[in-house]
Design an enzyme around this catalytic site. Sequence first.
Site, PDB file in Angstrom:
ATOM      1  N   ASP A   1       1.343  -1.267  -0.061  1.00  0.00           N
ATOM      2  CA  ASP A   1       0.233  -0.114   0.018  1.00  0.00           C
ATOM      3  C   ASP A   1       0.913   0.643  -0.118  1.00  0.00           C
ATOM      4  OD1 ASP A   1      -2.552   1.536   0.052  1.00  0.00           O
ATOM      5  OD2 ASP A   1      -2.697   1.564   2.507  1.00  0.00           O
TER       6      ASP A   1
ATOM      7  N   LYS B   1       2.192   4.923  -0.818  1.00  0.00           N
ATOM      8  CA  LYS B   1       1.188   5.960  -0.927  1.00  0.00           C
ATOM      9  C   LYS B   1       2.118   6.740  -1.215  1.00  0.00           C
ATOM     10  CE  LYS B   1      -2.796   5.199   1.010  1.00  0.00           C
ATOM     11  NZ  LYS B   1      -3.751   4.585   0.894  1.00  0.00           N
TER      12      LYS B   1
ATOM     13  N   ASN C   1       1.617   7.779   2.893  1.00  0.00           N
ATOM     14  CA  ASN C   1       2.256   6.744   3.971  1.00  0.00           C
ATOM     15  C   ASN C   1       3.604   6.920   4.257  1.00  0.00           C
ATOM     16  OD1 ASN C   1       0.019   4.809   4.812  1.00  0.00           O
ATOM     17  ND2 ASN C   1       0.212   3.545   2.910  1.00  0.00           N
TER      18      ASN C   1
ATOM     19  N   ASP D   1       2.842   2.452   8.787  1.00  0.00           N
ATOM     20  CA  ASP D   1       1.683   1.478   8.096  1.00  0.00           C
ATOM     21  C   ASP D   1       1.684   0.309   7.250  1.00  0.00           C
ATOM     22  OD1 ASP D   1      -0.503   1.050   8.373  1.00  0.00           O
ATOM     23  OD2 ASP D   1      -1.606   2.528   7.861  1.00  0.00           O
TER      24      ASP D   1
ATOM     25  N   THR E   1      -4.269   1.185  -2.777  1.00  0.00           N
ATOM     26  CA  THR E   1      -5.523   2.969  -3.629  1.00  0.00           C
ATOM     27  C   THR E   1      -5.057   2.797  -4.892  1.00  0.00           C
ATOM     28  OG1 THR E   1      -4.076   3.759  -1.633  1.00  0.00           O
ATOM     29  CG2 THR E   1      -5.295   5.204  -3.330  1.00  0.00           C
TER      30      THR E   1
END
Length: 454
Positions: A136, A138, A141, A154, A176
């Site tokens: 994840d 992005k 983060n 995260d 995402t």
Amino acid sequence: MNATSNRLRVGKYELGKTLGEGTFAKVKIAKNVETGENVAIKVLDKDKILKHKMVEQIKREISTMKLVKHPYIVQLLEVMASKTRIYIVLEYVNGGELFDKIVHQTRLKEDEARKYFQQLIDAVDYCHSRNVYHRDLKPENLLVDANGNLKISDFGLSALPQQCRADGLLHTTCGTPNYVAPEVINDKGYHGATADLWSCGVILYVLMAGYLPFDESNLMTLYRKIHKAEFTCPSWFSPGARRLIMKILNPNPKTRITAAQMYKNEWFRKGYTPPKFDEEVRINLDDVDAVFSESTEYMVTEERDSKPAPMNAFELISLSRGLNLSGLFETRGQQARPEKETRFTSTKPAKQIISTIEEAAKPLGFNVQKRDYKMKLQGDKHGRKGHLSVATEVFEVAPSLFMVELRKKGGDTLEYHNFYRSLFKGLEDIVWRSEADGKTSPLETRSGKSSPVK
Ligand code: ADE
């Protein structure tokens, strides 16, 4: 007068404001009261986790975070649990999100973008070497520390190899869409490493362009463009950056550039210095199982508000006549006329003040409800205007000086006067007396009338 400090204390941490919120967790800033250091604490609700059958995923997340110790990754410090919650204590990163830089500066200069990209690849490649995949990645983060270095946060969706199917590929579609690799959207199975590198390529593009390479309001159109890697580079990208991005945003994961090849890339290598850190990680996973065990052995205590609310100079002055504070602390020979509100000061410890009021109120037939440094006294007899109800609160004026406020909330004022006089007889030991006057007690009402004890 509502300066109530109602903070939650968990073990040695005092919890502060919320930094971020997700479906299963809240991240709060907290202070280690022993060292004064700030930390970020991820707070998880046990019931919610059990209800959604996420125990194994959370255990995996915690174990994963313990496996990774890298200068560009948010460090897990400890894990604690109470009966109802799990607390994941993390290193606090105080430079904000990398994404904020794009919002404020529109886009980053190529050299600055490259520095963050190099750090991102360093951290991601380190995780991959331990079979940990972020999945994840992005800009939200990606945090920046006080030294301007990247910190990835995260790992909530990261997966260890247990989540691989027999084909050795990962099979969960998450993340995402704008940053997700085409093979993840396809769900024909994917390798965590190559998929993470695609996301890194999108991040590099966003840092240098100030906008996304694939951005469509229609999800189907977005997926189609990602599948074909249909994007164009803005004119300000250098030829070297353009060539590297084309190699990363390659829709075929089999021919996509690998981390090893990236380290040999000319554009990537410019100004690159590998981070120095202790690669050895000693892990103990005992507390990971303990957080879900019923045993209270490892449980941490949750306490609300361990100190009375502080009262600052402005609040204090607002209680006095003009700027004359003398009435608050010393009063002689005036009539005892407590209005609806009465205050006195005490140098006794706040806990002793509270218990003395409680003990004095009980024989007078009052039901006492206590919460921290506030108390509600409810008369058991029905008076002229219903039950007499009195609120009290202790405020800290200075480290060893407290102000006690008694306020009539309901019932007859005359009955309150009588109650107050009787109560005060039991409070003599805790009421502050000045050295000049062994007998007087400092009292003042908001209306400006002062009242001695007797
Ligand atoms: N937001 C989420 N995690 C954080 C952390 N570790 N430090 C600061 N802000 C955060």
